[in-house]
Design a protein around this motif. Sequence first.
Motif, PDB file in Angstrom:
ATOM      1  N   ASP A  34       0.770  -1.305   0.004  1.00  0.00           N
ATOM      2  CA  ASP A  34       0.029   0.043  -0.105  1.00  0.00           C
ATOM      3  C   ASP A  34       0.759   1.535   0.151  1.00  0.00           C
ATOM      4  OD1 ASP A  34      -2.209  -1.533   0.028  1.00  0.00           O
ATOM      5  OD2 ASP A  34      -2.881  -1.123   2.005  1.00  0.00           O
ATOM      6  N   VAL A  35       1.980   1.193   0.890  1.00  0.00           N
ATOM      7  CA  VAL A  35       2.854   2.404   0.780  1.00  0.00           C
ATOM      8  C   VAL A  35       3.378   2.623  -0.519  1.00  0.00           C
ATOM      9  CG1 VAL A  35       4.961   3.183   1.713  1.00  0.00           C
ATOM     10  CG2 VAL A  35       3.375   2.121   3.208  1.00  0.00           C
ATOM     11  N   LEU A  36       3.923   1.536  -1.168  1.00  0.00           N
ATOM     12  CA  LEU A  36       4.602   1.561  -2.440  1.00  0.00           C
ATOM     13  C   LEU A  36       3.574   2.349  -3.371  1.00  0.00           C
ATOM     14  CD1 LEU A  36       6.920  -1.200  -2.528  1.00  0.00           C
ATOM     15  CD2 LEU A  36       7.410   1.053  -2.395  1.00  0.00           C
ATOM     16  N   THR A  37       2.162   1.613  -3.544  1.00  0.00           N
ATOM     17  CA  THR A  37       1.096   2.055  -4.296  1.00  0.00           C
ATOM     18  C   THR A  37       0.970   3.493  -4.172  1.00  0.00           C
ATOM     19  OG1 THR A  37       0.222  -0.182  -4.175  1.00  0.00           O
ATOM     20  CG2 THR A  37      -1.223   1.353  -4.875  1.00  0.00           C
ATOM     21  N   ASP A  38       0.775   3.995  -2.972  1.00  0.00           N
ATOM     22  CA  ASP A  38       0.396   5.495  -2.860  1.00  0.00           C
ATOM     23  C   ASP A  38       1.633   6.310  -3.132  1.00  0.00           C
ATOM     24  OD1 ASP A  38      -1.837   4.885  -1.479  1.00  0.00           O
ATOM     25  OD2 ASP A  38      -1.334   5.156   0.459  1.00  0.00           O
ATOM     26  N   GLU A  39       2.811   6.010  -3.063  1.00  0.00           N
ATOM     27  CA  GLU A  39       3.831   6.733  -3.568  1.00  0.00           C
ATOM     28  C   GLU A  39       4.076   6.742  -5.267  1.00  0.00           C
ATOM     29  OE1 GLU A  39       7.376   9.208  -3.904  1.00  0.00           O
ATOM     30  OE2 GLU A  39       6.067   8.375  -1.989  1.00  0.00           O
ATOM     31  N   VAL A  40       3.651   5.753  -5.829  1.00  0.00           N
ATOM     32  CA  VAL A  40       3.563   5.716  -7.373  1.00  0.00           C
ATOM     33  C   VAL A  40       2.408   6.682  -7.974  1.00  0.00           C
ATOM     34  CG1 VAL A  40       3.088   4.277  -9.267  1.00  0.00           C
ATOM     35  CG2 VAL A  40       4.735   3.617  -7.642  1.00  0.00           C
ATOM     36  N   ARG A  41       1.306   6.692  -7.043  1.00  0.00           N
ATOM     37  CA  ARG A  41       0.020   7.269  -7.307  1.00  0.00           C
ATOM     38  C   ARG A  41       0.303   8.597  -7.114  1.00  0.00           C
ATOM     39  NH1 ARG A  41      -3.653   5.161  -4.101  1.00  0.00           N
ATOM     40  NH2 ARG A  41      -3.913   3.475  -5.536  1.00  0.00           N
ATOM     41  N   ARG A  42       0.931   9.303  -6.077  1.00  0.00           N
ATOM     42  CA  ARG A  42       1.549  10.434  -6.080  1.00  0.00           C
ATOM     43  C   ARG A  42       2.257  11.009  -7.113  1.00  0.00           C
ATOM     44  NH1 ARG A  42       1.118   9.453  -0.320  1.00  0.00           N
ATOM     45  NH2 ARG A  42       3.268   8.599  -0.474  1.00  0.00           N
ATOM     46  N   ARG A  43       3.214  10.151  -7.502  1.00  0.00           N
ATOM     47  CA  ARG A  43       4.356  10.559  -8.532  1.00  0.00           C
ATOM     48  C   ARG A  43       3.407  10.756  -9.734  1.00  0.00           C
ATOM     49  NH1 ARG A  43       9.046  12.494  -6.851  1.00  0.00           N
ATOM     50  NH2 ARG A  43       9.703  11.518  -5.053  1.00  0.00           N
ATOM     51  N   ASP A  44       2.300   9.922 -10.041  1.00  0.00           N
ATOM     52  CA  ASP A  44       1.516  10.005 -11.260  1.00  0.00           C
ATOM     53  C   ASP A  44       0.930  11.361 -11.413  1.00  0.00           C
ATOM     54  OD1 ASP A  44       2.499   7.596 -12.113  1.00  0.00           O
ATOM     55  OD2 ASP A  44       0.602   6.387 -11.600  1.00  0.00           O
ATOM     56  N   ASN A  45       0.264  11.690 -10.198  1.00  0.00           N
ATOM     57  CA  ASN A  45      -0.710  12.940  -9.885  1.00  0.00           C
ATOM     58  C   ASN A  45       0.438  14.126 -10.060  1.00  0.00           C
ATOM     59  OD1 ASN A  45      -2.697  11.405  -9.471  1.00  0.00           O
ATOM     60  ND2 ASN A  45      -2.676  11.736  -7.078  1.00  0.00           N
ATOM     61  N   LEU A  46       1.805  14.082  -9.590  1.00  0.00           N
ATOM     62  CA  LEU A  46       2.408  15.226  -9.817  1.00  0.00           C
ATOM     63  C   LEU A  46       2.785  15.407 -11.279  1.00  0.00           C
ATOM     64  CD1 LEU A  46       4.799  14.762  -6.706  1.00  0.00           C
ATOM     65  CD2 LEU A  46       3.293  16.410  -7.078  1.00  0.00           C
ATOM     66  N   ALA A  47       2.967  14.208 -12.003  1.00  0.00           N
ATOM     67  CA  ALA A  47       3.349  14.576 -13.632  1.00  0.00           C
ATOM     68  C   ALA A  47       2.226  15.195 -14.141  1.00  0.00           C
ATOM     69  CB  ALA A  47       3.536  13.129 -14.062  1.00  0.00           C
ATOM     70  N   VAL A  48       0.789  14.766 -13.851  1.00  0.00           N
ATOM     71  CA  VAL A  48      -0.278  15.376 -14.542  1.00  0.00           C
ATOM     72  C   VAL A  48      -0.363  16.869 -14.302  1.00  0.00           C
ATOM     73  CG1 VAL A  48      -2.997  15.365 -14.372  1.00  0.00           C
ATOM     74  CG2 VAL A  48      -1.796  13.320 -14.576  1.00  0.00           C
ATOM     75  N   LEU A  49      -0.009  17.225 -12.944  1.00  0.00           N
ATOM     76  CA  LEU A  49      -0.170  18.618 -12.636  1.00  0.00           C
ATOM     77  C   LEU A  49       0.909  19.398 -13.223  1.00  0.00           C
ATOM     78  CD1 LEU A  49      -0.773  18.379  -8.544  1.00  0.00           C
ATOM     79  CD2 LEU A  49      -2.361  18.957 -10.615  1.00  0.00           C
ATOM     80  N   GLU A  50       2.090  18.887 -13.257  1.00  0.00           N
ATOM     81  CA  GLU A  50       3.259  19.286 -14.134  1.00  0.00           C
ATOM     82  C   GLU A  50       2.868  19.530 -15.480  1.00  0.00           C
ATOM     83  OE1 GLU A  50       7.132  20.851 -14.860  1.00  0.00           O
ATOM     84  OE2 GLU A  50       6.055  20.414 -13.051  1.00  0.00           O
TER      85      GLU A  50
END
Length: 88
Positions: A34-50
């Motif tokens: 779950d921790v790893l999944t959350d980290e990847v999801r945050r990175r994906d969200n940051l990429a979209v925002l970028e």
Amino acid sequence: MVALQIRDVPEEMRDRLAAIAGERGQSLQAYLFDVLTDEVRRRDNLAVLERFSRGRHGTALGTADVLDVLRAGRQERDTSLGVPGAEE
């Protein structure tokens, strides 16, 4: 799926992670997944925002343009509803 292994984890850290997992009613493996999944999801969200911040998929309108349209729309609405002071 693949298996991952992390070496040289201090026992204290492993114990703390296991305790957190236990508090959540999870195994250590499920918690870390779950921790790893959350980290990847945050990175994906940051990429979209970028991408949006660079204007590639956004609008050419600026903040002032959007605010002007909102003000005009609200004034028109308030005038049609007879809100006092709306015709200013």
